[in-house]
Design an enzyme around this catalytic site. Sequence first.
Site, PDB file in Angstrom:
ATOM      1  N   TRP A 581       0.815  -1.207   0.000  1.00 47.23           N
ATOM      2  CA  TRP A 581       0.000   0.000   0.000  1.00 47.23           C
ATOM      3  C   TRP A 581       0.852   1.261   0.000  1.00 47.23           C
ATOM      4  O   TRP A 581       0.358   2.352  -0.300  1.00 47.23           O
ATOM      5  CB  TRP A 581      -0.961   0.004   1.194  1.00 47.23           C
ATOM      6  CG  TRP A 581      -0.318   0.199   2.560  1.00 47.23           C
ATOM      7  CD1 TRP A 581       0.801  -0.402   3.043  1.00 47.23           C
ATOM      8  CD2 TRP A 581      -0.785   1.070   3.594  1.00 47.23           C
ATOM      9  NE1 TRP A 581       1.053   0.026   4.331  1.00 47.23           N
ATOM     10  CE2 TRP A 581       0.097   0.928   4.698  1.00 47.23           C
ATOM     11  CE3 TRP A 581      -1.867   1.948   3.723  1.00 47.23           C
ATOM     12  CZ2 TRP A 581      -0.057   1.628   5.885  1.00 47.23           C
ATOM     13  CZ3 TRP A 581      -2.027   2.642   4.914  1.00 47.23           C
ATOM     14  CH2 TRP A 581      -1.132   2.482   5.980  1.00 47.23           C
ATOM     15  N   ASP A 582       2.127   1.112   0.314  1.00 50.26           N
ATOM     16  CA  ASP A 582       3.042   2.255   0.305  1.00 50.26           C
ATOM     17  C   ASP A 582       2.938   3.042  -1.005  1.00 50.26           C
ATOM     18  O   ASP A 582       2.920   4.277  -0.998  1.00 50.26           O
ATOM     19  CB  ASP A 582       4.491   1.778   0.443  1.00 50.26           C
ATOM     20  CG  ASP A 582       4.728   0.915   1.657  1.00 50.26           C
ATOM     21  OD1 ASP A 582       3.853   0.087   1.978  1.00 50.26           O
ATOM     22  OD2 ASP A 582       5.803   1.033   2.273  1.00 50.26           O
ATOM     23  N   GLU A 720      -0.007  -3.316  12.968  1.00 45.79           N
ATOM     24  CA  GLU A 720       0.112  -4.765  12.790  1.00 45.79           C
ATOM     25  C   GLU A 720       0.492  -5.495  14.074  1.00 45.79           C
ATOM     26  O   GLU A 720       0.736  -6.704  14.049  1.00 45.79           O
ATOM     27  CB  GLU A 720       1.143  -5.045  11.688  1.00 45.79           C
ATOM     28  CG  GLU A 720       0.681  -4.529  10.332  1.00 45.79           C
ATOM     29  CD  GLU A 720       1.802  -4.473   9.296  1.00 45.79           C
ATOM     30  OE1 GLU A 720       1.476  -4.454   8.093  1.00 45.79           O
ATOM     31  OE2 GLU A 720       2.980  -4.426   9.686  1.00 45.79           O
ATOM     32  N   LYS A 817       1.746   0.157  16.590  1.00 44.88           N
ATOM     33  CA  LYS A 817       2.955   0.126  15.768  1.00 44.88           C
ATOM     34  C   LYS A 817       3.135   1.420  14.978  1.00 44.88           C
ATOM     35  O   LYS A 817       4.231   1.982  14.910  1.00 44.88           O
ATOM     36  CB  LYS A 817       2.904  -1.060  14.811  1.00 44.88           C
ATOM     37  CG  LYS A 817       4.126  -1.173  13.906  1.00 44.88           C
ATOM     38  CD  LYS A 817       4.012  -2.375  12.971  1.00 44.88           C
ATOM     39  CE  LYS A 817       5.232  -2.520  12.078  1.00 44.88           C
ATOM     40  NZ  LYS A 817       5.119  -3.673  11.150  1.00 44.88           N
ATOM     41  N   GLN A 818       2.061   1.886  14.354  1.00 41.84           N
ATOM     42  CA  GLN A 818       2.141   3.062  13.488  1.00 41.84           C
ATOM     43  C   GLN A 818       0.770   3.723  13.427  1.00 41.84           C
ATOM     44  O   GLN A 818      -0.208   3.200  13.944  1.00 41.84           O
ATOM     45  CB  GLN A 818       2.596   2.664  12.089  1.00 41.84           C
ATOM     46  CG  GLN A 818       1.638   1.715  11.386  1.00 41.84           C
ATOM     47  CD  GLN A 818       2.106   1.341   9.988  1.00 41.84           C
ATOM     48  OE1 GLN A 818       2.339   2.210   9.164  1.00 41.84           O
ATOM     49  NE2 GLN A 818       2.254   0.055   9.744  1.00 41.84           N
TER      50      GLN A 818
END
Length: 999
Positions: A581-582, A720, A817-818
Amino acid sequence: MLTFPAAVRRRFEAIVFDWDGTAVPDRHADTTDLRRVLEQLCTHGMHVAIVSGTHLGNVDGQLGARPAGPGTLLLALNRGSEVYVVDRDGPHLLDGRVATTAEDHALDTAAVAARHAFAARGLRTELVSTRLNRRKIDLIPEPDWHDPPKADIDRLLDAVTARLHAAGIEGLREAVAIAQASAREAGLADARVTSDAKHVEIGLTDKSDSARWLLGFLQREGVAPGTVLIGGDEFGPLGGVPGSDSLMLVAEAARATVVSVGKEPAGGLDPVVLLGGGPPRFGALLLDQLERRRRGALPEADEDPAWTIAFDGDAERERAVHALLTLADGRLGTRGPSLVSSATAPPAVYAAGLYDGEGPETTLLACPVWHQAPHPSTSEATLRQVLDLRTFVVHETSNDAATIHRAVRLSSVTRPGAVALRAECARGAGSACPPLLAPTDGRAAEEGSTDGTAWMRIAASEGGVTAAASQRVYPAHRDVEVLERLGVYAADPVQLPAPDAARGRLVDLEQAGFEHLFHEHRRTWAARWEDAYLGIEGDPELERSARFALGHVLACAPDDGEAAVGARGLTGPAYRGHVFWDADVFVLPVLAATRPAAARAILEYRVRRLDAARAAAGAEGHAGARFPWESARTGRDVTPQSASDRTGRVVPIRTGALEVHVVGCVAWAAAHYVDWTGDRDFAAGAGARLLAETARYWASRARRTPDGRAHLYGVIGPDEYHEPVDDNAFTNVLARWNLRRAAALDTDAITATERDEWRRVADALVDGYDPATGRYEQFAGFDGLEPLMIADVSPRRPIAADLLLGPERVRAAQVVKQADVLMLHHLLPGEVAAGSLTQNLDYYEPRTAHGSSLSPGVHAALLARAGRLDAARELLGLTARIDLDDLTDTTAGGLHLAAMASVWHALAFGFLGIRPHADHIELDPRVPSDWSALELRFRHHGRRITIRAEPERLIASADGPVSIVIGGQRYRVDTSGLRLMLRGSGHWRPTAQLNEEAV
């Protein structure tokens, strides 16, 4: 042969010089030799620009040059009023300043007033010229003095000074002041008054205008100021008046090398290099530049700290530096080791979209190596490598006397797949270098040589790559020879290209030659920066880091076909080159705003794999299209299913099965591209198919409960650390947006029944929002986990919390995580509850480990939106340095391309508050007080827009009419620009608006 000071004993890319007194002693001199040298300099790729106060007939009539290029001959004449380009067919007007009727009348009035002022002092003068944009007044008219050669300038100055003193005028300085006062009284506030001792001229332009125009032209050609030579003969003062050539020393020329061949004062002329010797000396200087190019002199880097990154042989960081120095052209990526061999960090070349293997083992194919010589460097040798960000050319120097001394290499963005290098070597070292080497992974390579051209090809599971290269070695000077190598790569994911596929293109490359290839590559990069300029005034290190990041993003995709942009681009083997998806939500927005054709190529990769996505959805029992978490050649999922953790235990990888938000990300990318570009064909065709098929997937995957709500069960969000979860807020709101956007499409391919169903599902999807707290619960049950703050377990971020605490504890804790919920606020601010950003930042930011490189840049953008500029700058700086400082110890595997893109996100979407819409751009600038300005350039619906935001002022301009909305007010912006001032309570007001019309 004449010798020159060290400052000019090097190759320059352009020369700008005065005509009279510098290039020729007078207007009757023979220019046969000068013409020949200038024409040959252009043939060898040098730009030549002549500056003169006189008109075209005088200069072109005397010179008569008719160059063929690739270098350009320019004539900047009539004191900055006209610029001509000269080619084989003669001169052609490029730009001109024509006085309006009112300006022309004002010039006449000023000239008459000046003569009256002189007459009042008893000084007889004559109006001797009314040329374009200027009026010339004789201070010492005929027959008192005849036009002298420059050698007699001292005698002329003495005569004029004596005549002025006799009239009670102190000297030239006062004479010029009288003319300036007359110009102001005539209404010419910005008149340019100059003197060459015999005359005073009142004009609208002067040599400074010529210099600015020429340096702007050179910038658009990719020529850095530090590679420009400026020549003249009158830089020093003349009777107290600045020398006419000093007007060429504008701010844009600050890094140029300046030489004078005139009779200048002995001192006080820094930074002018005093050569003396007049036109003969200048002619020798031109000939020296020509000889350097004939001998194959290497282009030199302008080590402007704002536009270069330098690395001085660091063995511990060698592999990371190779990634940082990658040269990519969208089709080919070449990691950047030194030209001499390295046992610890072998070279690597990758071709975009060319994979080998099947399933999770699918990986980028290693291609033949073109940029290394098999000479081991001595341990004592020092190495310096410089990446020029303006052109993405690598310059390297070494003190190893036995091998390569200096080298320059590029991967052509004008001809993707074409490469070139030129190197200065010890005698015999270049001759021993084969033009192609097999990759170091041991893969079998077929190779041969045909008509002096080496070729090598490597087969993949399907398709493969063929490279062809040629080189020549010729003596330079003393014990040095020049190695020049050209190469071409032909990659095909379906069938292995035949040698002729590359050799045919190589012939064209050889005919063009290194200089032409370098010239056009440099110009193409300059055009990219014209559309994507980035400036952060007040923080030079952040500015340079941001340009480094943006440059790599601009280089990652081609302008046509499809672009398989992996998580590390073409800079390394990490993640096997797989597409995540980046590419869709990080890289594509940058390119949609700066290189729309490259953004379209990223979408084309998804479009061509739509059938595979439909098949994947069908295999799950769902409708529509289910794009894979990791994708490669075929579009089928290639995510590994398991891996070993740090203890050696095999653990399952579930992202391929459960991280389905990528489906909505593809749809978002398609819509975002349309918002930026207005590409109607894509919107009505492939874009509509992507939106519709992804909506069908969400509608079929959502599950209804008896309360009428819709849910997405068993997913993994961007965070994640927690898997699987139900009703991830990011996934659900993204799906809701996808369904509504697709339902609004104007296409017969969607039935009314489908539209109604999509809207019902969208309305029913739960999103975890609590109006009482203003917060989104990241997923169902998140609030019941252990309330653990990252600061409680680690004093620094980023950290891999799952490695620090163990995956079991992390899964049971509120450790993120993010950016997850916050990613929702970043991508879809219009889909979240108004005013909810602050509450969610307060809650989730302290819980976020930034265990992914994608996270800090998103947080920087959102912190800027929330007005927390210090915190935003801190995370922006961290993001910009992730790879430059190798903060995660993973840069050796390739650059974190999405993190680099997020630097632009933070600046554009965060600090400037840019949002593209179908018919306007929305802005909400917030600039830190210690930044002088943040400036970005981008494209919206084909228009180039420049936004310059200062702490309390905004300046916007465009190359055509566009609408900009600021603070709810719509403004029309075009080439005349718009200025707004910040007034009270953070509101922008048009207090100094250049364009008063509001739409």
